[in-house]
Scaffold this active site. Structure first.
Site, PDB file in Angstrom:
ATOM      1  N   ARG A 174      16.445  10.974 -71.480  1.00 23.36           N
ATOM      2  CA  ARG A 174      16.663  12.182 -72.306  1.00 23.36           C
ATOM      3  C   ARG A 174      15.526  12.424 -73.303  1.00 23.36           C
ATOM      4  NH1 ARG A 174      19.355  12.259 -68.721  1.00 23.36           N
ATOM      5  NH2 ARG A 174      21.610  12.418 -68.529  1.00 23.36           N
ATOM      6  N   SER A 226      27.382  16.443 -73.848  1.00 25.28           N
ATOM      7  CA  SER A 226      27.535  15.128 -74.484  1.00 25.28           C
ATOM      8  C   SER A 226      26.850  15.106 -75.851  1.00 25.28           C
ATOM      9  CB  SER A 226      26.915  14.042 -73.604  1.00 25.28           C
ATOM     10  OG  SER A 226      27.682  13.925 -72.434  1.00 25.28           O
ATOM     11  N   GLU A 303      22.575  12.956 -79.269  1.00 26.31           N
ATOM     12  CA  GLU A 303      21.739  13.553 -78.225  1.00 26.31           C
ATOM     13  C   GLU A 303      21.536  15.046 -78.507  1.00 26.31           C
ATOM     14  OE1 GLU A 303      22.752  12.487 -74.158  1.00 26.31           O
ATOM     15  OE2 GLU A 303      22.317  14.545 -73.537  1.00 26.31           O
TER      16      GLU A 303
HETATM   17  C1  LIG Z   1      29.083  21.945 -70.634  1.00 28.11           C
HETATM   18  C2  LIG Z   1      27.732  21.273 -70.751  1.00 28.11           C
HETATM   19  C3  LIG Z   1      27.374  20.282 -69.837  1.00 28.11           C
HETATM   20  C4  LIG Z   1      26.133  19.629 -69.946  1.00 28.11           C
HETATM   21  N1  LIG Z   1      25.811  18.681 -69.004  1.00 28.11           N
HETATM   22  C5  LIG Z   1      24.604  18.064 -69.092  1.00 28.11           C
HETATM   23  C6  LIG Z   1      24.219  17.080 -68.131  1.00 28.11           C
HETATM   24  O1  LIG Z   1      24.950  16.765 -67.197  1.00 28.11           O
HETATM   25  N2  LIG Z   1      23.008  16.487 -68.272  1.00 28.11           N
HETATM   26  C7  LIG Z   1      22.157  16.825 -69.293  1.00 28.11           C
HETATM   27  O2  LIG Z   1      21.061  16.246 -69.367  1.00 28.11           O
HETATM   28  N3  LIG Z   1      22.488  17.750 -70.213  1.00 28.11           N
HETATM   29  C8  LIG Z   1      23.678  18.386 -70.141  1.00 28.11           C
HETATM   30  N4  LIG Z   1      24.014  19.321 -71.084  1.00 28.11           N
HETATM   31  C9  LIG Z   1      23.089  19.619 -72.196  1.00 28.11           C
HETATM   32  C10 LIG Z   1      22.126  20.788 -71.905  1.00 28.11           C
HETATM   33  O3  LIG Z   1      22.620  21.590 -70.896  1.00 28.11           O
HETATM   34  C11 LIG Z   1      20.743  20.295 -71.537  1.00 28.11           C
HETATM   35  O4  LIG Z   1      20.231  19.500 -72.553  1.00 28.11           O
HETATM   36  C12 LIG Z   1      19.775  21.464 -71.262  1.00 28.11           C
HETATM   37  O5  LIG Z   1      18.669  20.955 -70.564  1.00 28.11           O
HETATM   38  C13 LIG Z   1      19.288  22.191 -72.518  1.00 28.11           C
HETATM   39  O6  LIG Z   1      18.549  23.339 -72.103  1.00 28.11           O
HETATM   40  P1  LIG Z   1      18.488  24.647 -73.028  1.00 28.11           P
HETATM   41  O7  LIG Z   1      17.623  25.640 -72.361  1.00 28.11           O
HETATM   42  O8  LIG Z   1      19.869  25.110 -73.348  1.00 28.11           O
HETATM   43  O9  LIG Z   1      17.772  24.062 -74.303  1.00 28.11           O
HETATM   44  P2  LIG Z   1      18.106  24.417 -75.839  1.00 28.11           P
HETATM   45  O10 LIG Z   1      19.423  23.837 -76.192  1.00 28.11           O
HETATM   46  O11 LIG Z   1      17.907  25.857 -76.073  1.00 28.11           O
HETATM   47  O12 LIG Z   1      16.969  23.593 -76.573  1.00 28.11           O
HETATM   48  C14 LIG Z   1      16.967  22.179 -76.560  1.00 28.11           C
HETATM   49  C15 LIG Z   1      15.609  21.689 -77.086  1.00 28.11           C
HETATM   50  O13 LIG Z   1      14.606  22.046 -76.165  1.00 28.11           O
HETATM   51  C16 LIG Z   1      13.624  22.875 -76.792  1.00 28.11           C
HETATM   52  N5  LIG Z   1      13.193  23.867 -75.794  1.00 28.11           N
HETATM   53  C17 LIG Z   1      13.947  24.774 -75.140  1.00 28.11           C
HETATM   54  N6  LIG Z   1      13.187  25.475 -74.279  1.00 28.11           N
HETATM   55  C18 LIG Z   1      11.923  25.007 -74.406  1.00 28.11           C
HETATM   56  C19 LIG Z   1      10.671  25.314 -73.775  1.00 28.11           C
HETATM   57  N7  LIG Z   1      10.547  26.284 -72.852  1.00 28.11           N
HETATM   58  N8  LIG Z   1       9.578  24.611 -74.149  1.00 28.11           N
HETATM   59  C20 LIG Z   1       9.668  23.618 -75.078  1.00 28.11           C
HETATM   60  N9  LIG Z   1      10.814  23.288 -75.709  1.00 28.11           N
HETATM   61  C21 LIG Z   1      11.929  23.971 -75.367  1.00 28.11           C
HETATM   62  C22 LIG Z   1      14.293  23.477 -78.004  1.00 28.11           C
HETATM   63  O14 LIG Z   1      13.369  23.795 -79.024  1.00 28.11           O
HETATM   64  C23 LIG Z   1      15.228  22.354 -78.410  1.00 28.11           C
HETATM   65  O15 LIG Z   1      14.546  21.392 -79.176  1.00 28.11           O
HETATM   66  C24 LIG Z   1      25.248  19.994 -70.990  1.00 28.11           C
HETATM   67  C25 LIG Z   1      25.603  21.006 -71.901  1.00 28.11           C
HETATM   68  C26 LIG Z   1      26.838  21.641 -71.779  1.00 28.11           C
HETATM   69  C27 LIG Z   1      27.181  22.744 -72.742  1.00 28.11           C
END
Ligand SMILES: Cc1cc2nc3c(=O)[nH]c(=O)nc-3n(C[C@H](O)[C@H](O)[C@H](O)COP(=O)(O)OP(=O)(O)OC[C@H]3O[C@@H](n4cnc5c(N)ncnc54)[C@H](O)[C@@H]3O)c2cc1C
Length: 310
Positions: A174, A226, A303
C-alpha cells in the site's frame, strides 16, 4: 479577474467552483470546503493548470475518486483538482495496456477482461482511479497494482513531466514513492499476466459477488474501505495478518462515535450514518487503536488518509 475566472477562460473544459464542500468528492461523503474545486481535467490540461496555480501561489492537491480520503469538517486551505473520469482512456499496445491516470480502476479491470488483454481481475470492484491505485499500490487477493506497472508518466508539483520505470516508484505494501514526492500520475502502462477471457470473466464475477456480500456499497453506505493497514508478518514465511481480526478480538466491533460506526460484516471498515462528521470518524479510529493497543500491545497504522485538521 480572479483565479477561478482565469482558469475557466484559459481551460474551457474545466469546471471551477469556489468554496465548494468536498463531501461530494469523497466516498465517505464528508468534508468541508476548499477555496477552489477544479473538475473535468484530462491529463492534457494538468501541466498548464499547475503552472498557473503556482504562479498565483495557490497550493493544490490532486485527488481521484476520493475513496481513500477523509477530509476534515473545516475543509482544506488549498485548491483541489479532481482528476477522475468515467470515460475510460485506454489503449492496447501489443501485450501492454496504456491508460490515463483519471480512468477508474474498475473500468480498466472490466476492459482488460472483455478484451482479453491480460488479467487484472483482482482490481474488480475496487473504487478509485488508476492514479489513486498506483499511488497507494492498491491490491486485493494477494496481488497489487504495482506488480504489473511497466512505466508511468508523472507531473512534478512544479508542472514538469517525466516518464519513469516501475522500480523508480519504490512500490511496497500500500505504498509508492508518489505518496512522498507529491508527483501526479498522468498515465500508466501495464503488462498483465495472460489468461483466457472465460477464466477472467468468471473470476471478475466471483469477486464482484464477494464484494457485494462482504463490503458496504459506498453509494448507499458511505465509507472509505479498510481503515487500517494489515499487520506486518514477523517472519518471512508468514503472511500479513488482517487488522480486522485484531479489532474483532479486541471487541472493537461495537464501538461508535456520533454517526461513525464499524460495519457489521467487517471490523476494519467504518461507515457513516446520518449526521456523521469527519471528526466522528477520526475519533472512532482513535478508540479502535486504543482497543487493539490494550489487548495486543501494538499500534494500528491508518491506511486511509486524513486531510486537514483533526
Ligand atoms: C468500498 C471500498 C472498497 C475498497 N477496497 C479496496 C481494496 O480492495 N484494495 C485497496 O487497495 N483499496 C481499496 N479501497 C480503497 C480505495 O479504493 C483505493 O485506495 C483507491 O486506489 C483510491 O483511489 P482514488 O482515486 O479514490 O484516490 P483518492 O482517495 O482520491 O486519493 C488517495 C491518495 O492518492 C492521491 N492521488 C489520487 N490520484 C492521484 C494521481 N493521479 N496522481 C498522484 N496522486 C494521486 C491523493 O492525493 C491521495 O493522497 C476501497 C475503498 C472503498 C470505499
Amino acid at each position: 479577474m480572479n483565479l477561478a475566472s482565469t482558469i475557466s477562460r484559459l481551460f474551457p473544459p474545466l469546471t471551477v467552483t469556489e468554496n465548494k464542500p468536498l463531501a461530494g468528492c469523497t466516498t465517505f461523503a464528508l468534508g468541508g470546503p476548499c477555496p477552489l474545486l477544479i473538475e473535468g481535467s484530462g491529463a492534457e490540461e494538468l501541466p498548464g493548470l499547475i503552472k498557473l496555480l503556482n504562479r498565483h501561489n495557490m497550493p493544490f492537491l490532486v485527488i481521484g475518486q476520493g475513496s481513500n480520503l477523509i477530509v476534515s469538517d473545516a475543509g482544506l486551505g488549498k485548491a483541489v483538482i479532481r482528476f477522475c473520469s468515467d470515460s475510460p482512456k485506454i489503449e492496447v499496445q501489443e501485450n501492454r495496456v496504456g491508460v490515463s491516470g483519471n480512468t477508474l480502476i474498475d473500468d480498466l479491470a472490466r476492459f482488460t477482461t472483455e478484451h482479453g488483454t491480460g488479467d487484472l481481475s483482482f482490481c474488480s470492484g475496487i473504487p478509485g482511479t488508476v492514479g489513486g491505485a498506483v499511488t497507494g499500490n492498491a491490491g486485493a487477493l494477494g496481488r497489487q497494482i504495482g506488480d504489473h506497472l511497466v512505466s508511468a508518466t508523472l507531473l512534478s508539483p512544479s508542472g514538469d513531466t517525466r516518464t519513469v520505470k516501475c522500480n523508480d516508484l519504490e512500490f511496497a505494501y500500500r505504498h509508492s514513492k508518489l505518496k512522498e514526492s507529491d508527483e501526479i500520475l498522468l498515465a500508466a502502462t501495464f503488462e498483465l499476466p495472460t489468461e483466457s477471457k472465460a477464466v477472467m470473466q468468471a473470476e471478475r464475477e466471483r469477486i464482484m459477488q464477494f464484494r457485494k456480500e462482504h463490503h458496504p456499497d459506498w453509494h448507499t453506505t458511505p465509507c472509505a474501505g479498510s481503515v487500517f493497514r494489515n499487520i506486518e508478518p514477523t517472519s518471512a514465511v508468514e503472511r500479513r495478518k488482517a487488522a480486522g481480526w485484531f479489532l474483532e478480538e479486541a471487541g472493537a466491533q461495537t464501538l461508535q462515535v456520533g454517526g461513525a460506526r464499524i460495519y457489521e460484516k467487517h471490523a476494519n471498515i467504518i461507515v457513516a450514518d446520518c449526521e456523521c462528521t469527519a471528526q466522528n470518524v477520526y475519533d472512532l479510529t482513535e478508540r479502535m487503536i486504543a482497543a487493539v493497543k490494550e489487548k495486543f500491545g501494538f499500534t494500528l497504522v491508518r491506511e486511509v488518509r486524513f486531510l486537514g485538521n483533526f
